[in-house]
Structures are given as structure tokens and as C-alpha cells.
Scaffold this motif. Structure first.
Motif, PDB file in Angstrom:
ATOM      1  N   THR A 164       0.851  -1.188   0.000  1.00 41.92           N
ATOM      2  CA  THR A 164       0.000   0.000   0.000  1.00 41.92           C
ATOM      3  C   THR A 164       0.887   1.239   0.000  1.00 41.92           C
ATOM      4  O   THR A 164       1.823   1.332   0.802  1.00 41.92           O
ATOM      5  CB  THR A 164      -0.915   0.022   1.244  1.00 41.92           C
ATOM      6  N   ILE A 165       0.593   2.163  -0.877  1.00 45.25           N
ATOM      7  CA  ILE A 165       1.344   3.410  -0.940  1.00 45.25           C
ATOM      8  C   ILE A 165       0.837   4.311   0.190  1.00 45.25           C
ATOM      9  O   ILE A 165      -0.356   4.588   0.278  1.00 45.25           O
ATOM     10  CB  ILE A 165       1.164   4.119  -2.303  1.00 45.25           C
ATOM     11  N   LEU A 166       1.738   4.731   1.048  1.00 47.23           N
ATOM     12  CA  LEU A 166       1.382   5.570   2.192  1.00 47.23           C
ATOM     13  C   LEU A 166       1.524   7.058   1.896  1.00 47.23           C
ATOM     14  O   LEU A 166       0.809   7.882   2.469  1.00 47.23           O
ATOM     15  CB  LEU A 166       2.263   5.222   3.399  1.00 47.23           C
ATOM     16  N   GLU A 167       2.471   7.381   1.013  1.00 51.53           N
ATOM     17  CA  GLU A 167       2.760   8.787   0.722  1.00 51.53           C
ATOM     18  C   GLU A 167       3.331   8.885  -0.681  1.00 51.53           C
ATOM     19  O   GLU A 167       4.120   8.032  -1.097  1.00 51.53           O
ATOM     20  CB  GLU A 167       3.784   9.317   1.734  1.00 51.53           C
ATOM     21  N   GLY A 168       2.960   9.913  -1.415  1.00 56.36           N
ATOM     22  CA  GLY A 168       3.525  10.160  -2.736  1.00 56.36           C
ATOM     23  C   GLY A 168       3.003   9.188  -3.774  1.00 56.36           C
ATOM     24  O   GLY A 168       1.870   8.693  -3.687  1.00 56.36           O
ATOM     25  N   SER A 169       3.835   8.892  -4.760  1.00 59.31           N
ATOM     26  CA  SER A 169       3.473   7.956  -5.820  1.00 59.31           C
ATOM     27  C   SER A 169       4.677   7.093  -6.172  1.00 59.31           C
ATOM     28  O   SER A 169       5.818   7.554  -6.127  1.00 59.31           O
ATOM     29  CB  SER A 169       2.949   8.702  -7.051  1.00 59.31           C
ATOM     30  N   VAL A 170       4.399   5.838  -6.514  1.00 62.88           N
ATOM     31  CA  VAL A 170       5.442   4.853  -6.784  1.00 62.88           C
ATOM     32  C   VAL A 170       5.198   4.232  -8.158  1.00 62.88           C
ATOM     33  O   VAL A 170       4.082   3.837  -8.477  1.00 62.88           O
ATOM     34  CB  VAL A 170       5.448   3.749  -5.695  1.00 62.88           C
ATOM     35  N   ARG A 171       6.274   4.176  -8.948  1.00 68.78           N
ATOM     36  CA  ARG A 171       6.232   3.512 -10.258  1.00 68.78           C
ATOM     37  C   ARG A 171       6.711   2.087 -10.043  1.00 68.78           C
ATOM     38  O   ARG A 171       7.749   1.857  -9.417  1.00 68.78           O
ATOM     39  CB  ARG A 171       7.136   4.254 -11.234  1.00 68.78           C
ATOM     40  N   SER A 172       5.955   1.121 -10.583  1.00 66.38           N
ATOM     41  CA  SER A 172       6.237  -0.286 -10.317  1.00 66.38           C
ATOM     42  C   SER A 172       5.978  -1.145 -11.557  1.00 66.38           C
ATOM     43  O   SER A 172       5.042  -0.880 -12.309  1.00 66.38           O
ATOM     44  CB  SER A 172       5.347  -0.766  -9.165  1.00 66.38           C
ATOM     45  N   GLY A 219       4.786  -7.308 -16.881  1.00 72.66           N
ATOM     46  CA  GLY A 219       3.574  -6.507 -16.955  1.00 72.66           C
ATOM     47  C   GLY A 219       3.884  -5.059 -17.255  1.00 72.66           C
ATOM     48  O   GLY A 219       5.043  -4.649 -17.359  1.00 72.66           O
ATOM     49  N   PRO A 220       2.842  -4.244 -17.380  1.00 74.39           N
ATOM     50  CA  PRO A 220       3.048  -2.823 -17.677  1.00 74.39           C
ATOM     51  C   PRO A 220       3.636  -2.084 -16.472  1.00 74.39           C
ATOM     52  O   PRO A 220       3.466  -2.503 -15.330  1.00 74.39           O
ATOM     53  CB  PRO A 220       1.629  -2.321 -17.965  1.00 74.39           C
ATOM     54  N   VAL A 221       4.331  -1.006 -16.746  1.00 74.84           N
ATOM     55  CA  VAL A 221       4.799  -0.121 -15.680  1.00 74.84           C
ATOM     56  C   VAL A 221       3.586   0.670 -15.216  1.00 74.84           C
ATOM     57  O   VAL A 221       2.891   1.290 -16.022  1.00 74.84           O
ATOM     58  CB  VAL A 221       5.926   0.808 -16.169  1.00 74.84           C
ATOM     59  N   MET A 222       3.309   0.606 -13.911  1.00 72.76           N
ATOM     60  CA  MET A 222       2.136   1.263 -13.330  1.00 72.76           C
ATOM     61  C   MET A 222       2.596   2.328 -12.337  1.00 72.76           C
ATOM     62  O   MET A 222       3.659   2.187 -11.720  1.00 72.76           O
ATOM     63  CB  MET A 222       1.269   0.245 -12.586  1.00 72.76           C
ATOM     64  N   VAL A 223       1.788   3.368 -12.161  1.00 72.88           N
ATOM     65  CA  VAL A 223       2.034   4.360 -11.116  1.00 72.88           C
ATOM     66  C   VAL A 223       0.908   4.242 -10.105  1.00 72.88           C
ATOM     67  O   VAL A 223      -0.270   4.320 -10.455  1.00 72.88           O
ATOM     68  CB  VAL A 223       2.108   5.790 -11.693  1.00 72.88           C
ATOM     69  N   TYR A 224       1.296   4.037  -8.841  1.00 80.96           N
ATOM     70  CA  TYR A 224       0.338   3.922  -7.739  1.00 80.96           C
ATOM     71  C   TYR A 224       0.506   5.141  -6.848  1.00 80.96           C
ATOM     72  O   TYR A 224       1.622   5.545  -6.531  1.00 80.96           O
ATOM     73  CB  TYR A 224       0.589   2.643  -6.937  1.00 80.96           C
ATOM     74  N   ASP A 247       7.536 -13.648  -7.952  1.00 82.99           N
ATOM     75  CA  ASP A 247       7.490 -12.554  -8.925  1.00 82.99           C
ATOM     76  C   ASP A 247       8.808 -11.782  -8.949  1.00 82.99           C
ATOM     77  O   ASP A 247       9.526 -11.705  -7.953  1.00 82.99           O
ATOM     78  CB  ASP A 247       6.360 -11.573  -8.594  1.00 82.99           C
ATOM     79  N   ARG A 248       9.090 -11.187 -10.112  1.00 85.58           N
ATOM     80  CA  ARG A 248      10.244 -10.309 -10.282  1.00 85.58           C
ATOM     81  C   ARG A 248       9.752  -8.867 -10.303  1.00 85.58           C
ATOM     82  O   ARG A 248       8.757  -8.557 -10.944  1.00 85.58           O
ATOM     83  CB  ARG A 248      10.964 -10.624 -11.594  1.00 85.58           C
ATOM     84  N   HIS A 249      10.463  -8.015  -9.625  1.00 86.01           N
ATOM     85  CA  HIS A 249      10.096  -6.601  -9.537  1.00 86.01           C
ATOM     86  C   HIS A 249      11.160  -5.817 -10.309  1.00 86.01           C
ATOM     87  O   HIS A 249      12.199  -5.472  -9.755  1.00 86.01           O
ATOM     88  CB  HIS A 249      10.067  -6.192  -8.065  1.00 86.01           C
ATOM     89  N   GLY A 250      10.888  -5.543 -11.592  1.00 83.21           N
ATOM     90  CA  GLY A 250      11.872  -4.886 -12.452  1.00 83.21           C
ATOM     91  C   GLY A 250      11.979  -3.393 -12.234  1.00 83.21           C
ATOM     92  O   GLY A 250      13.047  -2.814 -12.375  1.00 83.21           O
ATOM     93  N   VAL A 251      10.868  -2.737 -11.898  1.00 84.53           N
ATOM     94  CA  VAL A 251      10.857  -1.296 -11.644  1.00 84.53           C
ATOM     95  C   VAL A 251      10.200  -1.065 -10.293  1.00 84.53           C
ATOM     96  O   VAL A 251       9.113  -1.566 -10.032  1.00 84.53           O
ATOM     97  CB  VAL A 251      10.079  -0.528 -12.737  1.00 84.53           C
ATOM     98  N   SER A 252      10.871  -0.323  -9.442  1.00 83.27           N
ATOM     99  CA  SER A 252      10.324   0.084  -8.150  1.00 83.27           C
ATOM    100  C   SER A 252      10.989   1.408  -7.800  1.00 83.27           C
ATOM    101  O   SER A 252      12.161   1.435  -7.396  1.00 83.27           O
ATOM    102  CB  SER A 252      10.607  -0.973  -7.082  1.00 83.27           C
ATOM    103  N   GLU A 253      10.243   2.510  -7.999  1.00 84.52           N
ATOM    104  CA  GLU A 253      10.874   3.822  -7.831  1.00 84.52           C
ATOM    105  C   GLU A 253       9.843   4.898  -7.519  1.00 84.52           C
ATOM    106  O   GLU A 253       8.653   4.737  -7.780  1.00 84.52           O
ATOM    107  CB  GLU A 253      11.639   4.203  -9.095  1.00 84.52           C
ATOM    108  N   ASN A 254      10.344   5.970  -6.967  1.00 89.20           N
ATOM    109  CA  ASN A 254       9.515   7.141  -6.723  1.00 89.20           C
ATOM    110  C   ASN A 254       9.137   7.726  -8.083  1.00 89.20           C
ATOM    111  O   ASN A 254      10.002   7.925  -8.938  1.00 89.20           O
ATOM    112  CB  ASN A 254      10.300   8.158  -5.894  1.00 89.20           C
ATOM    113  N   ALA A 255       7.870   8.000  -8.284  1.00 84.75           N
ATOM    114  CA  ALA A 255       7.414   8.578  -9.550  1.00 84.75           C
ATOM    115  C   ALA A 255       7.656  10.082  -9.608  1.00 84.75           C
ATOM    116  O   ALA A 255       7.416  10.702 -10.636  1.00 84.75           O
ATOM    117  CB  ALA A 255       5.937   8.270  -9.771  1.00 84.75           C
TER     118      ALA A 255
END
Length: 138
Positions: A73-81, A86-91, A103-111
């Protein structure tokens, strides 16, 4: 309701000093904030991991244990994952996603390049697992 509980938990952790201070060169920080053996599921535990990103921060590509189910769960801001191919999503704050065992997590970053971001990842995992992430090459 769940969002309120998670937000209250994060606030309580901050007030109790569970979240360590940032060093000048860190772009992301991962902190185990909760761990409990599940008494009704032999061999399994629940582990809460707080992931904090500085503006523009990211985590290296990684995978999780083959026993791990993850609900984040995103608590603050936005995260690109991106999970697997799968597609790159912004939460955004208040939104959630899950990851299946292995699962493999290829992208995990601050958006954002200007605001911090935080997420709480809750793992249901084999109790003996100590390495919750393993880096892998792109």
C-alpha cells in the motif's frame, strides 16, 4: 478503513522512532517494521516492510522468495512499479497492489523527482526466510 489503519500504523512507527534517519547519499531505505509468526498457518509468518524513497529514488531490480505473497500500500507520494513483464504502473497514496510468490520486480521507484514516497509491503512468507529481496540483473 484499511487505509486509516495503515496510516495510523505508519504514524505510530514514526513517533516511536522505528524509522531510521536518512543518510546524505541514500535514495531508498527498506526497514523491517513488523514480524509475527502465524499461529494458525504452520511455518508461515507475516512481515511488514516500510520502503521509503527520496525524490527520484529507486530500488534495484529484485525478486522475492518463492514462498512470499506480498500486498503493498502506498502511504505517501506515488510509486512507479513493474512486476514481471507486466506494464509499468504508477500507484498513488492509498492505492495498493500485490505480488505473487516468485514474482520479479523490475521497476520500483519514486514517480516524483520533487516529493518523497513511502509504501508498506506486507509479506506472508516462510518463517525461516530472512532475505526478502534478491537483486537480479536487467
Amino acid at each position: 478503513m484499511i487505509r486509516r489503519i495503515l496510516s495510523a500504523t505508519a504514524l505510530a512507527m514514526a513517533l516511536l522512532g522505528v524509522m531510521p534517519a536518512w543518510s546524505a547519499d541514500q535514495k531508498s531505505k527498506v526497514t523491517l517494521v513488523y514480524e509475527h509468526v502465524l499461529p494458525n498457518v504452520p511455518g508461515k509468518s507475516i512481515k511488514g516492510v516500510l520502503v521509503e524513497y527520496q525524490p527520484g529514488g529507486s530500488s534495484p531490480a529484485h525478486s522475492h522468495p518463492s514462498s512470499a505473497f506480498i500486498y503493498a500500500t502506498i502511504l505517501e507520494g506515488s510509486v512507479r512499479s513493474q512486476v514481471n513483464d507486466g506494464p509499468v504502473m504508477v500507484y498513488r497514496a492509498g492505492e495498493s497492489f500485490s505480488e505473487m510468490p516468485g514474482d520479479r520486480h523490475g521497476v520500483s521507484e519514486n514517480a516524483s523527482d520533487t516529493a518523497p514516497a513511502r509504501l508498506l509491503a506486507v509479506f506472508v512468507v516462510d518463517t525461516g526466510e530472512t532475505a526478502l529481496t534478491t537483486p537480479y540483473g536487467n
